[in-house]
Design an enzyme around this catalytic site. Structure first.
Site, PDB file in Angstrom:
ATOM      1  CB  CYS A  12      96.837  30.633  62.079  1.00 54.34           C
ATOM      2  SG  CYS A  12      97.102  30.571  63.791  1.00 54.34           S
ATOM      3  N   GLY A  38     102.275  29.541  58.357  1.00 51.90           N
ATOM      4  CA  GLY A  38     102.545  28.638  59.479  1.00 51.90           C
ATOM      5  C   GLY A  38     103.038  27.307  58.961  1.00 51.90           C
ATOM      6  CG  ASN A 112      95.159  34.345  61.446  1.00 48.70           C
ATOM      7  OD1 ASN A 112      96.193  34.265  62.091  1.00 48.70           O
ATOM      8  ND2 ASN A 112      95.028  35.137  60.402  1.00 48.70           N
ATOM      9  N   GLY A 113      94.976  34.720  64.865  1.00 46.75           N
ATOM     10  CA  GLY A 113      95.047  35.928  65.686  1.00 46.75           C
ATOM     11  C   GLY A 113      95.438  35.579  67.100  1.00 46.75           C
ATOM     12  CE1 TYR A 252     109.142  38.468  56.479  1.00 45.81           C
ATOM     13  CE2 TYR A 252     107.688  38.159  58.349  1.00 45.81           C
ATOM     14  CZ  TYR A 252     108.760  37.752  57.595  1.00 45.81           C
ATOM     15  OH  TYR A 252     109.435  36.636  57.940  1.00 45.81           O
TER      16      TYR A 252
END
Ligand code: SF4
Length: 470
Positions: A12, A38, A112-113, A252
């Site tokens: 996310c 996302g 997020n997570g 990344y």
């Protein structure tokens, strides 16, 4: 490498703003700049005249928040979310922000997570009568808040957050306040900025730059920010534990123009490439990166080794989402559609191909073959991170150890499988050194669990993994 080909996906991106007349439009641009985090779900909730309005759908920002739809949206506060479908599965009900309309209050929530004890908490809550509307782990916090003992919402949010284990950056909005929370290990990035008089929060600083907001600072582990029309207040809901920023954000996931804890992502990647040159010099003619995320490390390797950097692989930017499918067969087809070798650069050359990571190995194999078919005499693969041997439980799509090639095979076996003339991974120590956030002081460490199995939190998994709680 390209996320959808690699099989390594962030879940996310978050964006929020409080106190701006064009909150919807600003959030649109913020989410658009976070699209790489996302691509399968987009949502926005607006606060307008004591009412919360939600718009969401499956697809890219431009597909869900169309020009017609944007014209209907207004408000002076908003939170937005882009999502990749893993935890909890797909479906519109799992697209965030989630909006809860209770009798006495409404609340929107974006996350997020990944909450590693979500299943346990869910069972407990369901046995106490909670009914879940989504399969997303994010919703657990809403029920904890609802059931909390404290009369004040802020107290219930703090209590709820303290029950969660894992990685979480949360945005929680009511019609009068925006709450911003970061887990006690600070696993995911989240930054605070100022746009005129409006406060802005975003998963990455690139989103602050895009909307013209001035960066203020990163959200601290265990911190709860409360933003409303009176201003901003910082409180703690938990003590800061050893900071464990996700290393893969640097390697990344994040955009090269973002800064995480004051370290620019492109610079970190370049340093990873330089460190690779220190650890392994290859006698070669050209260095090329696997676009996009391998390019910065390739530049660093070329700079440190003195071997010229060339564009040996070209990314086709105009391939539709048809090929973004999380299935093996389409992923393999997608490699050909998305990358092409530059024959004029690699023909007859000894090529150093730099990529950021290897997950399954199938894509690397195809790219090596592609370069050889284009005439490369030798292809030496250098990876600017250590082998990924352990699953991630913190919101990255590598939760199944069986899919990780480095968990099952030695470096030599992987080399043979991908058909490279040599294969080198960066050391764990070299990775830490190159990124430049050593474990000095509680706010500088990073998570390395997918490389070394040292998970910064408890984990709840039935997989056999080398779990070392640090
Ligand atoms: S396990 Fe790996 S991918 Fe997951 S948070 Fe840690 S460093 Fe990031």
């Amino acid at each position: 490498m390209l996320a959808e080909l690699k099989g390594l996906n962030e879940e996310c991106g978050l964006f929020g703003i409080w106190g701006h007349p064009d909150a919807a439009q600003v959030t649109y641009y913020g989410l658009h700049s976070l699209q790489h985090r996302g691509q399968e779900g987009t949502g926005m909730v607006l606060a307008n005249e004591q009412k919360l309005t939600s718009v969401k759908g499956e697809g890219l920002v431009t597909e869900v928040l169309t020009a017609e739809k944007m014209q209907t949206l207004s408000g002076n506060a908003a939170i937005g979310h882009v999502r990749y479908t893993t935890a909890g599965g797909g479906g519109l009900e799992n697209v965030q922000p989630l909006l809860f309309n209770f009798q006495s209050e409404s609340m929107a929530m974006a996350h997020n997570g990944n909450i590693v004890n979500a299943d346990q908490l869910k069972s407990q809550l369901e046995s106490q009568g909670s009914i879940f509307h989504s399969t997303s782990d994010t919703e657990v916090l809403a029920h904890l808040i609802r059931k909390g003992g404290s009369a004040e919402l802020k107290g219930r949010i703090k209590d709820g957050l303290n029950s969660l284990k894992g990685a979480y950056a949360y945005l929680i909005m009511t019609d009068s306040e925006l709450f911003v929370a970061m887990d006690p290990n600070g696993l995911r990035p989240l930054s605070l900025g100022l746009l005129g008089d409006a406060y802005v929060v975003a998963s990455e600083t690139c989103a602050l730059d895009i909307v013209g907001a001035e960066f203020i600072r990163d959200i601290e582990p265990g911190e709860l920010l409360i933003i409303n029309d009176k201003g901003i207040v910082s409180e703690r809901f938990a003590a800061c534990k050893q900071r464990s920023m996700c290393t893969m954000e640097y390697v990344y996931f994040s955009r090269p123009d973002s800064n995480i804890d004051g370290i620019n992502v492109h610079t970190a990647r370049k340093n990873l490439g330089k460190q690779l040159a220190v650890e392994k010099y290859i006698d070669a003619d050209v260095v090329t990166g696997v676009p996009d995320s391998g390019n910065s490390a390739a530049i660093g390797y070329a700079e440190a080794s003195g071997i010229p950097y060339e564009m040996g692989l070209l990314k086709n930017r105009y391939v539709g989402r048809t090929f973004i499918q999380p299935s093996q067969s389409l992923r393999e087809q997608g490699v050909k559609m998305k990358l092409s070798p530059v024959r004029g650069v690699v023909d007859g050359k000894r090529v150093v191909m730099v990529d950021d990571s290897i997950v399954r190995g199938t894509t690397s194999k195809r790219i090596v073959q592609m370069l050889k078919d284009a005439g490369a005499k030798e292809v030496h693969v250098l990876i600017s991170s250590p082998p990924i041997k352990n699953p991630c439980f913190y919101g990255i799509d590598t939760s199944d150890k069986d899919e990780l090639i480095a968990a099952k095979k030695s470096v030599e076996e992987i080399r043979e499988l991908i058909g490279a003339d040599s294969l080198t991974f960066l050391s764990v120590e070299g990775t830490v050194e190159a990124i430049g956030r050593p474990f000095e002081g509680e706010n500088r460490g990073q998570c390395l669990a997918c490389f070394n199995g040292k998970y910064p939190t408890e984990i709840y998994s039935d997989q056999e993994i080398d779990y070392i709680k640090c």
